[in-house]
Design an enzyme around this catalytic site. Structure first.
Site, PDB file in Angstrom:
ATOM      1  N   GLY A  28      36.964  38.145  53.253  1.00  0.00           N
ATOM      2  CA  GLY A  28      35.604  37.717  52.751  1.00  0.00           C
ATOM      3  C   GLY A  28      34.902  37.170  53.998  1.00  0.00           C
ATOM      4  O   GLY A  28      35.593  37.024  55.173  1.00  0.00           O
ATOM      5  N   SER A  29      33.631  36.495  53.773  1.00  0.00           N
ATOM      6  CA  SER A  29      32.926  36.008  54.802  1.00  0.00           C
ATOM      7  C   SER A  29      33.812  35.159  55.866  1.00  0.00           C
ATOM      8  O   SER A  29      33.521  35.149  56.836  1.00  0.00           O
ATOM      9  CB  SER A  29      31.589  35.719  54.486  1.00  0.00           C
ATOM     10  OG  SER A  29      31.826  34.736  53.664  1.00  0.00           O
ATOM     11  N   GLU A  50      42.846  38.730  44.632  1.00  0.00           N
ATOM     12  CA  GLU A  50      43.626  37.783  45.398  1.00  0.00           C
ATOM     13  C   GLU A  50      45.062  37.664  44.461  1.00  0.00           C
ATOM     14  O   GLU A  50      45.995  37.318  45.475  1.00  0.00           O
ATOM     15  CB  GLU A  50      42.954  36.685  45.740  1.00  0.00           C
ATOM     16  CG  GLU A  50      41.688  36.539  46.562  1.00  0.00           C
ATOM     17  CD  GLU A  50      40.548  36.860  46.024  1.00  0.00           C
ATOM     18  OE1 GLU A  50      40.403  37.348  44.713  1.00  0.00           O
ATOM     19  OE2 GLU A  50      39.421  36.828  46.739  1.00  0.00           O
ATOM     20  N   GLY A 401      56.479  32.998  33.792  1.00  0.00           N
ATOM     21  CA  GLY A 401      55.733  33.396  32.710  1.00  0.00           C
ATOM     22  C   GLY A 401      54.318  33.946  32.841  1.00  0.00           C
ATOM     23  O   GLY A 401      53.685  34.180  31.927  1.00  0.00           O
TER      24      GLY A 401
END
Length: 537
Positions: A28-29, A50, A401
């Site tokens: 990203g930026s 992500e 989990g």
């Protein structure tokens, strides 16, 4: 000051020296300045979300045995990733996570994409987190983060770096060596050894910490020397003992009274590299943790786990060192081997397919050196009963989990595969949709993996747990009209649908022999049994 040497140069120099040259991320930026002049000898593995980046990095770390660098995008990207960070923390996976942050001069204005309290955001599910006060301090903080990640118990660490820090002048990180293995005092190990030597009927319970340290051989020798049967701890993220061994008894269920029932009759219980114990289902009258009259001893490298354990005597030690020390003190015992485990009946060759038939067919056809990555909560007990894992590192799952871990974990592990190695990912249809973007990453890198979706059209584990507590119809648990073969094709992975028992073996053979990633969408019957019912004695 080294002329022209920047914080960014210090990052890549340190990563090169520590073997962190494969970077997983979604840019990203606020990361652009970090990525300027990305080195030719580094590999950037792009994930389309992500949480996929973190889980794939974890698979790579478990395959290589080294920490892996993960690049996340500011507050939003860290937020997306946190389910996977939670898994990495609970499963003790060493990840060095660097998150972009807005320019330092902008931070007091609470800017777009800025993280207000970046160091606190991922806590408590990282071992260490920081945003350095000065940009010049970033290289030293990075080195500290790496050392913490690799110190037992290993786990993820987090470093927030404002974007303007990367161009500041810096010095290279000084060379350092940290030896991380440690063991308890001789007196503590002697206490455990004396208990084992005097025991009438000892038992071992092993957790993922054993496999994490590659300590399966020494644990196997300890079991053979004492003649003690061995259980895997509840919801372990890895194996830790050869499951085809005559002393292996099975996987403990995460239910207190069932754990206690399986440990009944053992006067000494030795827990290695596992919590005491992980539960998932609450009993109204759970009773004590261990049977009346049993003495519990606990070896683990995590001071938090040893302090938290509710019963017994805990010994703080790495497993390899601690068990090696016990082997010098424990006498050879002559105890009769336990009765052979009861074998499950052969699964029926019916349509829709019985999940057990998938497991047994896969076991028959799978290459001996393949790695199994499992995220099929509805069928976990059946899988473990029918598919024994016999070697260290041959099995990965999640001990925490949070769904969506298994598929990208398998992708990352496949990217770390040695010559001829193949990863087989068993994924439930519900789990698959949490991180299906990982198929695109697998396709881009031609990852040697076979993805088998056990498709029962719903969240079978949730339904089973509902039935256990007298909720026969749980809303929101049906998943229909998903075509995984078409979705996989759209992401660059070929595949086929299997609905008939007669076609299963041919489909598995095709999927296992394919050069790159291949997906099988296998229609299976819904699991109408209750979870965590006894399946092994």
């Amino acid at each position: 000051m080294t002329t022209g040497f920047t914080v960014r140069d210090a990052l890549y120099d340190f990563c090169r020296r520590t073997g962190m040259t494969t970077v997983f991320g979604n840019p990203g930026s606020t990361e652009l300045r970090m990525l300027r002049g990305f080195p030719d000898d580094f590999t950037y593995v792009l994930a389309l979300q992500e949480s996929v980046a973190v889980a794939a990095a974890a698979g790579h770390a478990l395959g290589t045995g080294r920490a892996v660098l993960v690049s996340l995008h500011s507050a939003g990207g860290v937020g997306h990733s946190l389910g996977a960070v939670f898994n990495a923390y609970r499963d003790r996976v060493p990840l060095v996570i660097i998150a972009g942050q807005q320019n330092r001069a902008l931070l007091q204005t609470r800017p777009f994409l800025g993280a207000d309290e970046p160091a606190t955001f991922p806590r408590p599910y990282v071992k260490w987190s920081r945003q350095p006060e000065r940009g010049e301090d970033v290289p030293a903080a990075l080195a500290e983060a790496y050392r913490v990640a690799m110190t037992p118990p290993r786990g993820p660490v987090f470093l927030s770096v404002p974007e303007d820090d990367w161009d500041l002048p810096a010095e290279p990180v000084a060379e350092r060596t940290v030896h991380t293995g440690f063991t308890a005092s001789p007196e503590a190990l002697r206490e455990v050894a004396d208990a084992l030597n005097a025991a009438a009927n000892p038992v071992l319970v092993v957790g993922s910490g054993v496999d994490d340290e590659g300590a399966m051989p020494v644990v196997t020798r300890l079991a053979e020397r004492t003649g003690a049967p061995v259980w895997i701890s509840p919801l372990s993220g890895r194996s830790g003992f050869p499951e085809d061994h005559r002393l292996f008894r099975g996987f403990l269920p995460p239910v207190r009274d069932q754990v206690r029932a399986r440990l009944e009759g053992h006067d000494v219980i030795l827990v290695l590299g596992a919590p005491v114990f992980t539960y998932h289902v609450h009993n109204e009258n759970p009773g004590p943790v261990v049977p009346e009259g049993s003495r519990l001893f606990h070896l683990d490298c995590d001071p938090v786990q040893t302090a938290w354990a509710p019963v017994g005597t805990s010994v703080l030690t790495t497993i390899q060192a601690g068990v090696s020390g016990l082997l010098d003190l424990v006498d050879e015992a002559e105890r009769p081997a336990p009765e052979p485990r009861e074998r499950l009946a052969a699964p029926p060759a019916t349509d829709p397919l019985d999940a057990g038939l998938v497991f047994e067919s896969l076991r028959e056809l799978m290459p001996a050196d393949a790695i199994v990555v499992e995220e099929v909560p509805s069928y976990r007990d059946d899988f473990h009963a029918r598919f024994p894992i016999s070697r260290s590192g041959g099995f990965l799952t999640t001990g925490s989990g949070a769904l969506g871990w298994g598929l990208p974990l398998g992708v990352g592990r496949a990217l770390a595969a040695g010559p001829g190695e193949r990863v087989v990912s068993l994924i439930g249809d519900g789990s698959m949709m949490y991180s299906i973007q990982a198929l695109w990453t697998a396709a881009q890198h031609n990852a040697p993996m076979t993805v088998i979706v056990l498709n029962n059209h719903g969240y079978g584990a949730v339904k089973a747990l509902g039935r256990r507590i007298q909720i026969p119809a749980v809303p929101g648990c049906d998943i229909r009209d998903l075509d995984f073969v078409q979705v996989a094709a759209g992401l660059g992975v070929p595949g086929r649908r299997v609905d008939e028992a007669a076609a299963l073996k041919a489909a598995l053979a095709e999927g296992l022999s394919h050069e790159g990633p291949f997906l099988l969408d296998v229609g299976v019957a819904g699991d109408e049994s209750a979870m965590y019912e006894p399946w092994a004695r």
